[in-house]
Design a protein around this motif. Structure first.
Motif, PDB file in Angstrom:
ATOM      1  N   ALA A 286     -13.376   4.467  32.489  1.00 49.81           N
ATOM      2  CA  ALA A 286     -13.307   4.734  33.928  1.00 49.81           C
ATOM      3  C   ALA A 286     -14.135   5.958  34.283  1.00 49.81           C
ATOM      4  CB  ALA A 286     -11.860   4.937  34.352  1.00 49.81           C
ATOM      5  N   LEU A 287     -14.785   5.907  35.445  1.00 50.30           N
ATOM      6  CA  LEU A 287     -15.562   7.057  35.904  1.00 50.30           C
ATOM      7  C   LEU A 287     -14.672   8.158  36.457  1.00 50.30           C
ATOM      8  CD1 LEU A 287     -18.658   5.340  37.610  1.00 50.30           C
ATOM      9  CD2 LEU A 287     -18.266   5.947  35.206  1.00 50.30           C
ATOM     10  N   ALA A 288     -13.426   7.820  36.777  1.00 48.92           N
ATOM     11  CA  ALA A 288     -12.436   8.837  37.184  1.00 48.92           C
ATOM     12  C   ALA A 288     -11.226   8.693  36.265  1.00 48.92           C
ATOM     13  CB  ALA A 288     -12.059   8.656  38.646  1.00 48.92           C
ATOM     14  N   PRO A 289     -11.361   9.084  34.998  1.00 43.81           N
ATOM     15  CA  PRO A 289     -10.284   8.852  34.034  1.00 43.81           C
ATOM     16  C   PRO A 289      -8.991   9.580  34.374  1.00 43.81           C
ATOM     17  CG  PRO A 289     -11.958  10.304  33.113  1.00 43.81           C
ATOM     18  CD  PRO A 289     -12.512   9.757  34.385  1.00 43.81           C
ATOM     19  N   GLU A 290      -9.100  10.686  35.117  1.00 39.53           N
ATOM     20  CA  GLU A 290      -7.887  11.428  35.474  1.00 39.53           C
ATOM     21  C   GLU A 290      -6.975  10.604  36.385  1.00 39.53           C
ATOM     22  OE1 GLU A 290     -10.820  12.117  38.719  1.00 39.53           O
ATOM     23  OE2 GLU A 290     -10.907  12.073  36.519  1.00 39.53           O
ATOM     24  N   ARG A 291      -7.546   9.724  37.174  1.00 47.85           N
ATOM     25  CA  ARG A 291      -6.714   8.877  38.046  1.00 47.85           C
ATOM     26  C   ARG A 291      -6.036   7.766  37.236  1.00 47.85           C
ATOM     27  NH1 ARG A 291      -9.279   8.648  44.116  1.00 47.85           N
ATOM     28  NH2 ARG A 291      -9.724  10.888  44.241  1.00 47.85           N
ATOM     29  N   ILE A 292      -6.758   7.216  36.300  1.00 50.52           N
ATOM     30  CA  ILE A 292      -6.138   6.223  35.420  1.00 50.52           C
ATOM     31  C   ILE A 292      -5.046   6.889  34.585  1.00 50.52           C
ATOM     32  CG2 ILE A 292      -6.533   4.536  33.592  1.00 50.52           C
ATOM     33  CD1 ILE A 292      -7.766   3.812  36.307  1.00 50.52           C
ATOM     34  N   ALA A 293      -5.240   8.154  34.223  1.00 47.06           N
ATOM     35  CA  ALA A 293      -4.206   8.883  33.485  1.00 47.06           C
ATOM     36  C   ALA A 293      -2.938   9.030  34.329  1.00 47.06           C
ATOM     37  CB  ALA A 293      -4.726  10.258  33.065  1.00 47.06           C
ATOM     38  N   ARG A 294      -3.108   9.235  35.619  1.00 46.60           N
ATOM     39  CA  ARG A 294      -1.940   9.273  36.508  1.00 46.60           C
ATOM     40  C   ARG A 294      -1.213   7.932  36.485  1.00 46.60           C
ATOM     41  NH1 ARG A 294      -4.748  11.660  41.911  1.00 46.60           N
ATOM     42  NH2 ARG A 294      -4.584  13.912  41.482  1.00 46.60           N
TER      43      ARG A 294
END
Length: 431
Positions: A286-294
């Protein structure tokens, strides 16, 4: 009124009620403390395996008791999920089993209020359990009948929920009216045009007074899902992009996880090791891995229902205010999203159009123009949403808008119908 062994039972997507004979006629039975409604929720406490219901179920979940919450199970009727099972600690339940536990809880309340074993019931049903699929619709009714029979009901009849609401409304009319009954519930929206009158209350056969009845599978749970997808799920990665392995090509993050997380009766399906592995893989690309981490944290900590409750709370707040905040601090400290009536309207604009079209079809089938409707009787929790109310009342400019009991009108009408079908002549006159 002499106690009779009949009841009307409204197993709703969001809330349920039971109506039984009372001293002064048919009345709603107390279900939870002094309340005559029971949220259609069940919570399995992992400490002892015992289920709790209604507000107590939601409270147990919110307080962090180790267990599993399930809601909106009526939406499963008629779908492939009815054949699936879920494991609660060491025991495996089918969805039919779990719905049966809720129906059994409602029957116990009817028994206690009546002082005897209640064996005759009129069950409410939407005009369509499933849109445009008569076979699935029939399977849904058959499944609900099978569940009710397994809990001890021996004589079972069905009544359309908007017709039941019309019977409740009719108790207060003083002259003949053409009434549009709008029942916007948790799972479906149903419309009926019914001729109501003081004289009609005494007639058991009302077929000639029902001029039209139509429904569409849009309700409060759909509104919650779409509102969540619009406002919350982007913070968890919805709408983001990902790189394919060994490629520079970017594609959209799959939305299946988000749809399940935003849909009450599908949330528990995410709590599996496979989903955890899939999300770990997704975060890598993912290009925004922090959101997938959420997203992964919500699922790993089993906070899906907390997110859904926060969305629902904001939706309810917007029924009386122009703005609200969805508090997601349980997901991440300080995380929240501001929403407005416009946010909600934008999320459900297609559904509002479908409601309006279904209403137009109902009026056309009745042979009456909107100007001929004397009263619009509103019931169901979603009628409190301003945009929904505007869509429902916009075609009947001369009608008086009547506020029904949002959660009790259908149950009361089912009880009145049960008195006509199963009660004595005296019971019918009293109803």
């Amino acid at each position: 009124m002499e106690a009779k062994s009949f009841c009307g039972l409204d197993f709703g997507t969001s809330n349920s009620t039971v109506a039984v004979p009372g001293r002064d006629g048919v009345e709603l039975a107390p279900l939870e403390g002094g309340s005559r409604t029971l949220p259609s929720s069940i919570f399995f406490d992992f400490a002892n395996g015992a289920p709790v219901f209604g507000r107590a179920a939601i409270d147990a979940y919110v307080q962090g008791v180790d267990g599993r919450l399930m809601r909106s199970l009526k939406s499963v009727l008629g779908t492939a999920l009815m054949d699936e099972t879920t494991r609660i600690k060491t025991k495996t339940y089918s969805f039919k089993d779990i719905i049966g536990l809720i129906v059994a809880r409602l029957k116990r309340a009817a028994d206690e209020a009546s002082g005897r074993d209640v064996t005759q019931v009129v069950l409410g049903r939407p005009v369509h359990f499933v849109d445009d699929d008569p076979a699935a619709d029939r399977r849904a009714q058959d499944a609900l009948e099978e569940i009710a029979r397994a809990q001890g009901f021996t004589e079972i009849a069905f009544q359309y929920e908007p017709i039941a609401a019309a019977l409740a409304y009719e108790q207060k009319v003083r002259r003949e009216e053409y009434a549009l009954i709008a029942d916007i519930g948790g799972g479906t929206s149903d419309f009926s045009v019914v001729r109501v009158s003081p004289e009609g209350r005494a007639r058991a056969d009302r077929a000639s007074d029902v001029l039209a009845s139509k429904g569409v599978h849009i309700g409060g749970t759909d509104i919650d899902r779409l509102f969540s997808m619009k406002s919350v799920m982007p913070l968890l990665g919805l709408g983001g992009d990902m790189r394919l392995p060994f490629s520079d090509k970017a594609i959209s993050v799959p939305n299946g996880f988000f749809v399940d997380l935003a849909t009450w009766h599908r949330i528990n399906l995410l709590y599996t090791p496979k989903v955890a592995r899939d999300l770990a893989e997704l975060a890598r690309y993912a290009l925004a891995p922090e959101r997938i981490a959420r997203l992964a944290e919500v699922i790993e900590s089993r906070r899906g229902h907390s997110v859904a409750l926060a969305v629902e709370d904001a939706k309810i707040a917007l029924s009386s205010a122009g703005a609200a905040t969805i508090d997601l601090s349980e997901v991440e400290s300080g995380l929240s999203v501001a929403v407005s009536e416009e946010t909600l309207h934008g999320a459900i604009v297609d559904q509002l159009g479908a409601l309006s079209r279904t209403l137009q079809e109902t009026l056309a089938a009745s042979g009456l123009s909107g100007e001929r409707i004397d009263a619009v009787f509103l019931t169901g929790g979603s009628t409190a949403i301003p945009a929904v109310r505007a869509a429902v009342t916009g075609l009947t400019p001369q009608a008086t808008i009547v506020e029904g009991d949002m959660f009790g009108a259908v149950g009361l009408g089912l009880g009145l119908d049960a008195a006509r079908k199963f009660g004595s002549d005296n019971a019918m006159r009293a109803a």
